[in-house]
Design a protein around this motif. Structure first.
Motif, PDB file in Angstrom:
ATOM      1  N   GLN A 176       0.828  -1.210   0.000  1.00 34.80           N
ATOM      2  CA  GLN A 176       0.000   0.000   0.000  1.00 34.80           C
ATOM      3  C   GLN A 176       0.863   1.262   0.000  1.00 34.80           C
ATOM      4  OE1 GLN A 176      -2.865  -1.350  -1.192  1.00 34.80           O
ATOM      5  NE2 GLN A 176      -3.688   0.437  -0.197  1.00 34.80           N
ATOM      6  N   ASP A 208      -4.170   3.687   4.612  1.00 31.94           N
ATOM      7  CA  ASP A 208      -4.101   2.238   4.804  1.00 31.94           C
ATOM      8  C   ASP A 208      -2.699   1.797   5.221  1.00 31.94           C
ATOM      9  OD1 ASP A 208      -5.213  -0.359   4.825  1.00 31.94           O
ATOM     10  OD2 ASP A 208      -4.502  -0.727   2.779  1.00 31.94           O
ATOM     11  N   GLU A 228      -4.646  -3.299  -9.167  1.00 32.77           N
ATOM     12  CA  GLU A 228      -5.135  -3.165  -7.784  1.00 32.77           C
ATOM     13  C   GLU A 228      -6.654  -3.279  -7.745  1.00 32.77           C
ATOM     14  OE1 GLU A 228      -5.147  -2.650  -3.676  1.00 32.77           O
ATOM     15  OE2 GLU A 228      -3.460  -3.069  -5.000  1.00 32.77           O
ATOM     16  N   ALA A 229      -7.341  -2.665  -8.694  1.00 32.15           N
ATOM     17  CA  ALA A 229      -8.802  -2.775  -8.759  1.00 32.15           C
ATOM     18  C   ALA A 229      -9.218  -4.215  -9.029  1.00 32.15           C
ATOM     19  CB  ALA A 229      -9.358  -1.849  -9.845  1.00 32.15           C
ATOM     20  N   GLN A 235      -9.245  -6.486  -6.040  1.00 29.92           N
ATOM     21  CA  GLN A 235     -10.363  -6.304  -5.109  1.00 29.92           C
ATOM     22  C   GLN A 235     -11.515  -7.265  -5.393  1.00 29.92           C
ATOM     23  OE1 GLN A 235     -10.225  -4.163  -2.449  1.00 29.92           O
ATOM     24  NE2 GLN A 235      -8.115  -3.838  -3.106  1.00 29.92           N
ATOM     25  N   ARG A 236     -11.476  -7.907  -6.548  1.00 28.27           N
ATOM     26  CA  ARG A 236     -12.479  -8.902  -6.965  1.00 28.27           C
ATOM     27  C   ARG A 236     -13.904  -8.337  -6.968  1.00 28.27           C
ATOM     28  NH1 ARG A 236      -9.660 -13.453  -7.599  1.00 28.27           N
ATOM     29  NH2 ARG A 236      -7.966 -13.948  -6.199  1.00 28.27           N
ATOM     30  N   ARG A 237     -14.011  -7.148  -7.527  1.00 26.41           N
ATOM     31  CA  ARG A 237     -15.316  -6.504  -7.681  1.00 26.41           C
ATOM     32  C   ARG A 237     -15.409  -5.972  -9.103  1.00 26.41           C
ATOM     33  NH1 ARG A 237     -16.292  -2.603  -2.810  1.00 26.41           N
ATOM     34  NH2 ARG A 237     -18.383  -2.688  -3.661  1.00 26.41           N
TER      35      ARG A 237
END
Length: 152
Positions: free
Chosen positions: A5, A62, A124-125, A128-130
């Motif tokens: 992060q 974070d 990175e997105a 997030q598994r979305r």
């Protein structure tokens, strides 16, 4: 997790700071060309600075747990914009922010931001598994770009 992060936060801070400097140039130059164009460019940049600040602040928060540190880095990045405007007005030669000079600056900034988006933000997105949220964000960003292009 914190090291990853922090790395992301530093990459975003550097990239968005480099991105903000020419935005200041763009606001200054467009304002010199016409009040309407200057206002549209300023408004578009102001609106998209909100998610830019969040994009810096959240990974810093974070990684460090410090709200003050997150605010400091987001603010520091944003200060590159008025610096860019001052440079455009005070220091750059007359033709360097017009025509091919501005085209060159915008190409460099676009290349930096595309590289960061494809090598850092999209992975990175994806992690997030979305996928629906990722696609919605991508579509909203593209839509905002088209809208501001039409207004200018």
């Amino acid at each position: 997790h914190q090291v990853k992060q922090w790395r992301l936060a530093m990459i975003l801070t550097m990239a968005l700071t480099a991105h903000n400097f020419p935005e200041g140039l763009a606001v200054a130059v467009s304002s010199l060309q016409s009040d309407r164009l200057g206002f549209v460019v300023m408004a578009a940049i102001a609106v998209h600075n909100i998610p830019e600040g969040i994009a810096i602040a959240m990974p810093v928060l974070d990684a460090t747990g410090s709200r003050i540190r997150a605010l400091q880095l987001a603010t520091l990045s944003g200060l590159a914009e008025p610096l860019g405007a001052i440079v455009a007005i005070a220091l750059l030669p007359q033709g360097s922010t017009q025509g091919r000079g501005m085209d060159f600056l915008l190409c460099v900034v676009g290349g930096v931001m595309s590289c960061v988006a494809f090598t850092e933000l999209l992975p990175e997105a994806h992690a997030q598994r979305r996928p629906v949220c990722m696609a919605a964000g991508l579509a909203a960003g593209a839509g905002a770009m088209l809208l501001t292009h039409e207004l200018a």
